[in-house]
Design an enzyme around this catalytic site. Structure first.
Site, PDB file in Angstrom:
ATOM      1  N   HIS A 150      -3.303   6.129   4.246  1.00  0.00           N
ATOM      2  CA  HIS A 150      -4.217   5.020   3.472  1.00  0.00           C
ATOM      3  C   HIS A 150      -3.649   3.764   4.143  1.00  0.00           C
ATOM      4  CE1 HIS A 150      -5.756   2.207   0.259  1.00  0.00           C
ATOM      5  NE2 HIS A 150      -6.643   2.594   0.783  1.00  0.00           N
ATOM      6  N   SER A 153     -11.582  -0.401   0.147  1.00  0.00           N
ATOM      7  CA  SER A 153     -10.259  -0.726   0.554  1.00  0.00           C
ATOM      8  C   SER A 153     -10.347  -1.337   2.062  1.00  0.00           C
ATOM      9  CB  SER A 153      -9.607   0.461   0.714  1.00  0.00           C
ATOM     10  OG  SER A 153      -8.852   0.724  -0.753  1.00  0.00           O
ATOM     11  N   ASP A 158       0.868  -1.113  -0.100  1.00  0.00           N
ATOM     12  CA  ASP A 158       0.119  -0.059   0.161  1.00  0.00           C
ATOM     13  C   ASP A 158       0.830   1.319  -0.069  1.00  0.00           C
ATOM     14  OD1 ASP A 158      -2.208   1.966   1.007  1.00  0.00           O
ATOM     15  OD2 ASP A 158      -3.062   0.157   0.102  1.00  0.00           O
TER      16      ASP A 158
END
Length: 337
Positions: free
Chosen positions: A140, A291, A107
């Site tokens: 994220h 996600s 990620d």
């Protein structure tokens, strides 16, 4: 830079991915070739169309594709999965010991956070794997790490940064990261990003890289596209594709990708987890998207894998005879945070 091609497919302009066997055949279009970790990037001469070159190479029996741009998936045209919002601290109980299960987190990286301060796995996160501090999707990976470690207490994360702070990476970077994992494959992979292809066929090198990890359970997001168009790698047969439910944990989120290729779903709306510390945030955020539903499913499989091989654990978690199913979103996996 990225290019929006026909069919809503993003690719790196002027690049085709191949394995070494195809390099000679691709030489007549090549300006140069770079190779690393089992992936060759053919940099095309001016005027050569990556889609046409890849198609011709595949017709000759070679593995080739344009270098697809991979994008993280909390964003959906400014809708409910648009951005993170500041949140108060979340209660967190540190695990009493290691579970022995390793989850690969590809990620934006992972930032320092009190939840994993002093943990062995975070000590292995070098500067190059630290979460991006700026960009639309900065934080994220840190948010995903919190969901994974809460859903599977004691799990160890293997962090690989493949996306930038705007949630953008490419297929070459992802495939190389997967190829480097072959010697010590993780039990579970969390892949909260994806791409479309112009012909809606799977990217061959990405397919090969995941197939080379036969004992690893890859879990990938179905995307925030509100569409049944396959998103890769989620739509690959050996990958667990994950859609999102709304905040009730019962109904499909309006933005979620869906279809027969989606295997499981979990709540994706207004989840709260670890985040960056700075500005209006103090280490916690609420965010929405497929996600994050993906991390809940990956975490559930990792938790079940404490005493089972990962693939057997996945079969147990995703057993359709024991768990409710949501049409076009697969088996419902409770959040259990």
């Amino acid at each position: 830079m990225e290019l929006l091609s026909a069919g809503g497919t993003y690719i790196r302009p002027g690049q085709v991915l191949t394995d070494r066997a195809a390099v000679s055949a691709a030489s007549r279009w090549a300006r140069s070739v770079s190779e690393a970790d089992g992936v060759c990037v053919v940099h095309l001469s001016a005027g050569a169309d990556p889609h046409a070159v890849a198609a011709e190479l595949r017709e000759q029996g070679f593995r080739a594709s344009p270098n697809h741009v991979m994008r993280g998936q909390p964003l959906f045209f400014g809708g409910p999965a648009s951005r993170p919002f500041p949140a108060p601290p979340v209660p967190y109980r540190p695990a009493r010991g290691r579970s022995g299960v390793v989850v690969g987190l590809l990620d934006t990286g992972v930032a320092r956070h009190r939840w994993w301060s002093g943990s062995d796995w975070y000590a292995d996160v070098g500067p190059g794997q630290a979460d991006a501090a700026e960009g639309a999707q900065a934080g994220h990976g840190t948010f995903l790490a919190g969901l994974l470690t809460r859903r599977a207490p004691g799990v160890s994360l293997r962090v690989v940064r493949v996306l930038d702070g705007d949630g953008v990476g490419d297929e070459a970077t992802v495939v190389r990261a997967l190829n480097r994992m072959r010697e010590q494959p993780p039990a579970v992979l969390n892949l909260s990003f994806g791409c479309h292809t112009a012909d809606d066929r799977p990217p061959p090198l990405l397919t090969d890289a995941l197939r080379a990890l036969p004992d690893t359970v890859a879990v990938a997001c179905a995307g925030n596209t509100a569409s049944d168009r396959p998103l890769w790698p989620a739509a690959l047969p050996r990958v667990v594709g994950v859609g999102a439910l709304d905040a009730t944990g019962e109904r499909p989120a309006p933005y979620s990708g869906h279809g027969l290729w989606v295997d499981a779903c979990a709540r994706g709306d207004w989840l709260t987890s670890s985040y960056l510390d700075g500005g209006e945030f103090s280490g916690y955020a609420s965010w929405s998207g497929t996600s994050f539903a993906t991390a809940l499913v990956a975490g559930a499989i990792a938790d079940a894998a404490r005493g089972l091989p990962a693939r057997q654990a996945a079969q147990q978690v995703l057993d359709p005879e024991k768990t409710r199913q949501i049409p076009d979103l697969g088996v419902l996996v409770p959040a259990s945070l």
